[in-house]
Write an enzyme that holds these catalytic residues in place. Structure first.
Site, PDB file in Angstrom:
ATOM      1  N   ASN A  37      -7.466 -24.152  13.915  1.00  0.00           N
ATOM      2  CA  ASN A  37      -8.711 -24.344  13.149  1.00  0.00           C
ATOM      3  C   ASN A  37      -8.629 -25.501  12.163  1.00  0.00           C
ATOM      4  O   ASN A  37      -9.610 -26.216  11.961  1.00  0.00           O
ATOM      5  CB  ASN A  37      -9.131 -23.041  12.462  1.00  0.00           C
ATOM      6  CG  ASN A  37      -8.036 -22.455  11.600  1.00  0.00           C
ATOM      7  OD1 ASN A  37      -6.871 -22.822  11.738  1.00  0.00           O
ATOM      8  ND2 ASN A  37      -8.389 -21.554  10.721  1.00  0.00           N
ATOM      9  N   GLY A  95      -1.818 -17.758  11.785  1.00  0.00           N
ATOM     10  CA  GLY A  95      -2.511 -17.469  13.037  1.00  0.00           C
ATOM     11  C   GLY A  95      -3.047 -16.057  13.028  1.00  0.00           C
ATOM     12  O   GLY A  95      -3.290 -15.474  11.964  1.00  0.00           O
ATOM     13  N   THR A 115      -3.464 -11.925  13.502  1.00  0.00           N
ATOM     14  CA  THR A 115      -2.670 -10.805  12.992  1.00  0.00           C
ATOM     15  C   THR A 115      -1.777 -10.203  14.072  1.00  0.00           C
ATOM     16  O   THR A 115      -0.609  -9.877  13.819  1.00  0.00           O
ATOM     17  CB  THR A 115      -3.605  -9.741  12.377  1.00  0.00           C
ATOM     18  OG1 THR A 115      -4.251 -10.349  11.259  1.00  0.00           O
ATOM     19  CG2 THR A 115      -2.848  -8.518  11.897  1.00  0.00           C
ATOM     20  N   THR A 157      -0.482 -11.668  16.713  1.00  0.00           N
ATOM     21  CA  THR A 157       0.656 -12.577  16.971  1.00  0.00           C
ATOM     22  C   THR A 157       1.627 -12.510  15.790  1.00  0.00           C
ATOM     23  O   THR A 157       2.851 -12.524  15.982  1.00  0.00           O
ATOM     24  CB  THR A 157       0.180 -14.031  17.179  1.00  0.00           C
ATOM     25  OG1 THR A 157      -0.934 -14.035  18.054  1.00  0.00           O
ATOM     26  CG2 THR A 157       1.279 -14.897  17.755  1.00  0.00           C
ATOM     27  N   GLU A 196       0.621 -15.988   7.305  1.00  0.00           N
ATOM     28  CA  GLU A 196      -0.762 -16.154   6.839  1.00  0.00           C
ATOM     29  C   GLU A 196      -1.638 -15.742   8.007  1.00  0.00           C
ATOM     30  O   GLU A 196      -1.750 -16.483   8.986  1.00  0.00           O
ATOM     31  CB  GLU A 196      -1.062 -17.617   6.508  1.00  0.00           C
ATOM     32  CG  GLU A 196      -0.100 -18.266   5.540  1.00  0.00           C
ATOM     33  CD  GLU A 196      -0.434 -17.959   4.115  1.00  0.00           C
ATOM     34  OE1 GLU A 196      -1.494 -17.343   3.865  1.00  0.00           O
ATOM     35  OE2 GLU A 196       0.384 -18.306   3.246  1.00  0.00           O
ATOM     36  N   CYS A 218      -9.913 -18.685   8.209  1.00  0.00           N
ATOM     37  CA  CYS A 218      -9.520 -17.307   7.865  1.00  0.00           C
ATOM     38  C   CYS A 218     -10.173 -16.845   6.566  1.00  0.00           C
ATOM     39  O   CYS A 218     -10.273 -15.650   6.316  1.00  0.00           O
ATOM     40  CB  CYS A 218      -7.997 -17.211   7.794  1.00  0.00           C
ATOM     41  SG  CYS A 218      -7.275 -18.474   6.748  1.00  0.00           S
ATOM     42  N   GLU A 221       1.984 -18.918  -0.011  1.00  0.00           N
ATOM     43  CA  GLU A 221       2.375 -20.331  -0.063  1.00  0.00           C
ATOM     44  C   GLU A 221       1.437 -21.005  -1.053  1.00  0.00           C
ATOM     45  O   GLU A 221       0.508 -20.385  -1.559  1.00  0.00           O
ATOM     46  CB  GLU A 221       2.332 -20.952   1.336  1.00  0.00           C
ATOM     47  CG  GLU A 221       3.424 -20.350   2.238  1.00  0.00           C
ATOM     48  CD  GLU A 221       3.523 -20.952   3.634  1.00  0.00           C
ATOM     49  OE1 GLU A 221       3.078 -22.095   3.832  1.00  0.00           O
ATOM     50  OE2 GLU A 221       4.050 -20.260   4.528  1.00  0.00           O
TER      51      GLU A 221
HETATM   52  P1  NDP Z   1      -2.535 -17.239  17.404  1.00  0.00           P
HETATM   53  O1  NDP Z   1      -3.125 -18.274  16.516  1.00  0.00           O
HETATM   54  O2  NDP Z   1      -2.432 -15.893  16.870  1.00  0.00           O
HETATM   55  O3  NDP Z   1      -1.070 -17.730  17.826  1.00  0.00           O
HETATM   56  C1  NDP Z   1      -0.806 -18.702  18.789  1.00  0.00           C
HETATM   57  C2  NDP Z   1       0.465 -19.439  18.420  1.00  0.00           C
HETATM   58  O4  NDP Z   1       1.512 -18.514  18.165  1.00  0.00           O
HETATM   59  C3  NDP Z   1       0.941 -20.361  19.523  1.00  0.00           C
HETATM   60  O5  NDP Z   1       1.502 -21.533  18.942  1.00  0.00           O
HETATM   61  C4  NDP Z   1       2.025 -19.530  20.188  1.00  0.00           C
HETATM   62  O6  NDP Z   1       3.001 -20.334  20.810  1.00  0.00           O
HETATM   63  C5  NDP Z   1       2.616 -18.781  19.021  1.00  0.00           C
HETATM   64  N1  NDP Z   1       3.222 -17.509  19.383  1.00  0.00           N
HETATM   65  C6  NDP Z   1       2.748 -16.592  20.242  1.00  0.00           C
HETATM   66  N2  NDP Z   1       3.582 -15.532  20.295  1.00  0.00           N
HETATM   67  C7  NDP Z   1       4.596 -15.795  19.441  1.00  0.00           C
HETATM   68  C8  NDP Z   1       5.766 -15.085  19.055  1.00  0.00           C
HETATM   69  N3  NDP Z   1       6.049 -13.895  19.532  1.00  0.00           N
HETATM   70  N4  NDP Z   1       6.584 -15.678  18.153  1.00  0.00           N
HETATM   71  C9  NDP Z   1       6.279 -16.886  17.662  1.00  0.00           C
HETATM   72  N5  NDP Z   1       5.194 -17.598  17.984  1.00  0.00           N
HETATM   73  C10 NDP Z   1       4.356 -17.055  18.870  1.00  0.00           C
HETATM   74  O7  NDP Z   1      -3.305 -17.170  18.761  1.00  0.00           O
HETATM   75  P2  NDP Z   1      -4.749 -17.590  19.167  1.00  0.00           P
HETATM   76  O8  NDP Z   1      -4.921 -19.049  19.098  1.00  0.00           O
HETATM   77  O9  NDP Z   1      -4.955 -16.927  20.467  1.00  0.00           O
HETATM   78  O10 NDP Z   1      -5.706 -16.885  18.087  1.00  0.00           O
HETATM   79  C11 NDP Z   1      -5.950 -15.501  18.167  1.00  0.00           C
HETATM   80  C12 NDP Z   1      -6.775 -15.051  16.989  1.00  0.00           C
HETATM   81  O11 NDP Z   1      -6.099 -15.381  15.791  1.00  0.00           O
HETATM   82  C13 NDP Z   1      -8.111 -15.769  16.861  1.00  0.00           C
HETATM   83  O12 NDP Z   1      -9.091 -15.200  17.667  1.00  0.00           O
HETATM   84  C14 NDP Z   1      -8.388 -15.581  15.404  1.00  0.00           C
HETATM   85  O13 NDP Z   1      -8.953 -14.315  15.197  1.00  0.00           O
HETATM   86  C15 NDP Z   1      -7.019 -15.602  14.767  1.00  0.00           C
HETATM   87  N6  NDP Z   1      -6.662 -16.882  14.132  1.00  0.00           N
HETATM   88  C16 NDP Z   1      -6.413 -16.872  12.810  1.00  0.00           C
HETATM   89  C17 NDP Z   1      -6.099 -18.046  12.162  1.00  0.00           C
HETATM   90  C18 NDP Z   1      -5.822 -18.071  10.701  1.00  0.00           C
HETATM   91  O14 NDP Z   1      -5.936 -19.130  10.086  1.00  0.00           O
HETATM   92  N7  NDP Z   1      -5.402 -16.985  10.092  1.00  0.00           N
HETATM   93  C19 NDP Z   1      -6.054 -19.327  12.854  1.00  0.00           C
HETATM   94  C20 NDP Z   1      -6.275 -19.230  14.269  1.00  0.00           C
HETATM   95  C21 NDP Z   1      -6.565 -18.044  14.866  1.00  0.00           C
HETATM   96  P3  NDP Z   1       3.590 -19.940  22.266  1.00  0.00           P
HETATM   97  O15 NDP Z   1       2.445 -19.468  23.082  1.00  0.00           O
HETATM   98  O16 NDP Z   1       4.205 -21.185  22.777  1.00  0.00           O
HETATM   99  O17 NDP Z   1       4.607 -18.862  22.035  1.00  0.00           O
END
Ligand code: NDP
Length: 477
Positions: free
Chosen positions: A148, A223, A225, A227, A245, A279, A457
């Site tokens: 984002n 990212g 919750t 994940t 975060e 977020c 942070e």
């Molecule tokens: P996420 O943003 O939750 O995570 C994706 C990232 O995490 C990728 O870089 C992935 O890399 C990495 N990842 C995945 N599994 C692991 C693991 N077990 N250990 C370490 N790294 C890992 O995924 P999405 O983009 O699908 O977003 C999902 C939801 O998250 C959105 O719908 C939204 O609700 C929320 N979100 C919240 C944000 C915020 O600012 N708080 C920002 C963006 C999304 P790899 O696949 O290579 O492992």
């Protein structure tokens, strides 16, 4: 555009020779490709960071601050390129990419450079001893950043991490790799010692391989919750330092004594900035019953007047959503809202020119009439989708605001600052604004409670997270 990993100061193809496409959110067209990194790429990036650590961490803080300034200067020279790449990659309006992403990425490096230059070790005297608290590097950091606010959040982590003497491996979202690549080009151009900052692209493997690597000492993840929970699962048994975060379901609380015009503007911005994909967005709007109808009339007018379309058009307010699966997820919540008994006050598909038809488009959507316990009113949607609710007393507003497993942010709109403060102190959240939203001061703590994450942070909290304190006690004669 074929992007490469950046390891030990070199742009490298993945060992597997496997690639994945990167798509434009606004047109659906392919922009380029990124490496699908595997175990060998991640291991060599971590090994590079580990080998650079002794020399980098032993530099004087002021020398590292000089490097942050060099990066800031070089980034500033690429201001327009950052904004254009970020707009292309995320689908956000170019005006937003300039005013937030490009501007704040440069500001993050400058801010942490200044903090690190000015920081002093703490000293505590007793009758017979002097205690000196030194902050030392933690080691090798894994920095995992979302789609984002790609460069803004990457710079928010890289600057304090390397500034405090750590070396890092970055893993940007596979959906938005362009400005992370730009940062690596900047780092290469200024000649930062090889291995201090490394980057692996990938999807489905790189992130988890990185956090599980035994030579990673700290993990900073922004990212979703669910994940975040997986990250914690792999990092915690190895006692890695962890900052998460995560998501939010923030309330915007509107009291009847607010300045209505300013509040409507503020609540609209809080709801839909970056298509609601921040977020901190206020996605539950709680309105005091006595002004509900008047507020709603003005709010709907304000939302419907936003221009949606070509992200490169200077006058665009709302761009595209990040991906097809994400659009499907947000649209799923619109269907769910109807099933849960809500009424769609405004929303639908925008009317767009032919060249944008392949993109991920959705009009800003307001849903009324939902129960405060409904899934749509309590789960994070992360898109241009808000629910509105009435309340009759301060007590009720607080109860609704706290009625979610998230606790990241929120805003309160009132003519009575004393009330604003009183209510703010009873909301279970990490950050709350009164009569404003996303009014950032980089010195303050950033982060949430409950399912919104672990740790803080920002300012001295970032310096604390990216360091380990060492207490040296000197006994006097
Ligand atoms: P996420 O943003 O939750 O995570 C994706 C990232 O995490 C990728 O870089 C992935 O890399 C990495 N990842 C995945 N599994 C692991 C693991 N077990 N250990 C370490 N790294 C890992 O995924 P999405 O983009 O699908 O977003 C999902 C939801 O998250 C959105 O719908 C939204 O609700 C929320 N979100 C919240 C944000 C915020 O600012 N708080 C920002 C963006 C999304 P790899 O696949 O290579 O492992």
């Amino acid at each position: 555009m074929k992007l490469l990993n950046y390891i030990q100061g070199k742009f490298e193809e993945p060992f597997s020779s496997e690639w994945m496409d990167n798509f434009s959110p606004s047109t659906g067209e392919t922009i380029g490709s990124i490496p699908l990194s595997g175990h060998e790429d991640v291991s060599s990036a971590v090994a590079a960071a580990k080998s650079a650590l002794p020399e980098w961490s032993s530099l004087e803080p002021s020398d590292r601050a000089d490097w942050l300034d060099k990066i800031a200067d070089c980034l500033e020279g690429k201001f327009e390129e950052i904004a254009c790449l970020e707009s292309l990659d995320t689908g956000k309006p170019i005006s937003l990419a300039r005013s937030v992403d490009a501007k704040r990425s440069v500001a993050n490096f400058r801010f942490f450079s200044e903090m690190i230059r000015e920081r002093q070790d703490e000293v505590f005297e007793t009758d017979d001893s002097t205690n000196i608290v030194k902050l030392r590097a933690v080691g090798v950091g894994a920095l995992i950043t979302p789609w984002n606010l790609p460069l803004y959040l990457l710079s928010w982590k890289v600057a304090p991490a390397i500034g405090m003497g750590n070396t890092v491996v970055c893993k940007p979202s596979e959906l938005t790799p362009l400005t992370a690549d730009l940062l690596m080009r900047v780092i290469d151009e200024v000649g930062l010692p090889p291995g201090v900052v490394n980057l692996v692209h990938g999807n489905g493997y790189a992130g988890s391989s990185l956090t599980g690597n035994p030579d990673i000492d700290l993990v900073s993840f922004t990212g979703g919750t669910s994940t975040g929970a997986k990250v914690a699962q792999s990092a915690s048994p190895q006692f890695k330092k962890l900052s998460l975060e995560l998501g939010g379901k923030n309330a915007s609380i509107v009291f009847s004594d607010c300045d209505l015009e300013e509040t409507v503007k503020g609540v609209t911005r809080a709801a839909f900035l970056n298509q609601g994909q921040v977020c901190l967005c206020g996605s539950r709007i709680l309105i005091e019953s006595s002004i509900y109808d008047q507020f709603m009339e003005m709010f709907v007018e304000s939302v419907e007047s936003m221009s949606i379309g070509d992200p490169m058009d200077e006058n665009t307010d709302l761009g595209a959503l990040i991906s097809k699966p994400h659009l499907n997820k947000v649209e799923g919540y619109v269907s769910l809202a109807i099933e849960e008994g809500g009424q769609i006050v405004t929303g639908g598909k925008p009317c767009l020119p032919k060249e944008l038809e392949g993109g991920n488009w959705m009009s800003p959507t307001i849903v009324a009439g939902l129960d405060v316990d409904s899934r749509c009113s309590t789960e994070e949607v992360f898109g241009p989708f808000v629910t509105v609710h009435r309340f009759d007393s301060e007590e009720e507003a607080i109860e609704i605001a706290n009625n979610t497993r998230y606790g990241l942010a929120g805003s309160i709109w009132t003519g009575d600052l004393e009330r604003g403060r009183r209510v703010a102190e009873r909301i279970h959240t990490g950050m709350i604004w009164v009569n404003t939203w996303l009014h950032r001061d980089l010195r303050v703590p950033f982060g949430g409670v409950k399912d919104s994450g672990v740790g803080r942070e920002g300012g001295k909290w970032s310096l604390g997270f990216f360091s380990e304190p060492l207490n040296v006690c000197l006994k006097h004669d």
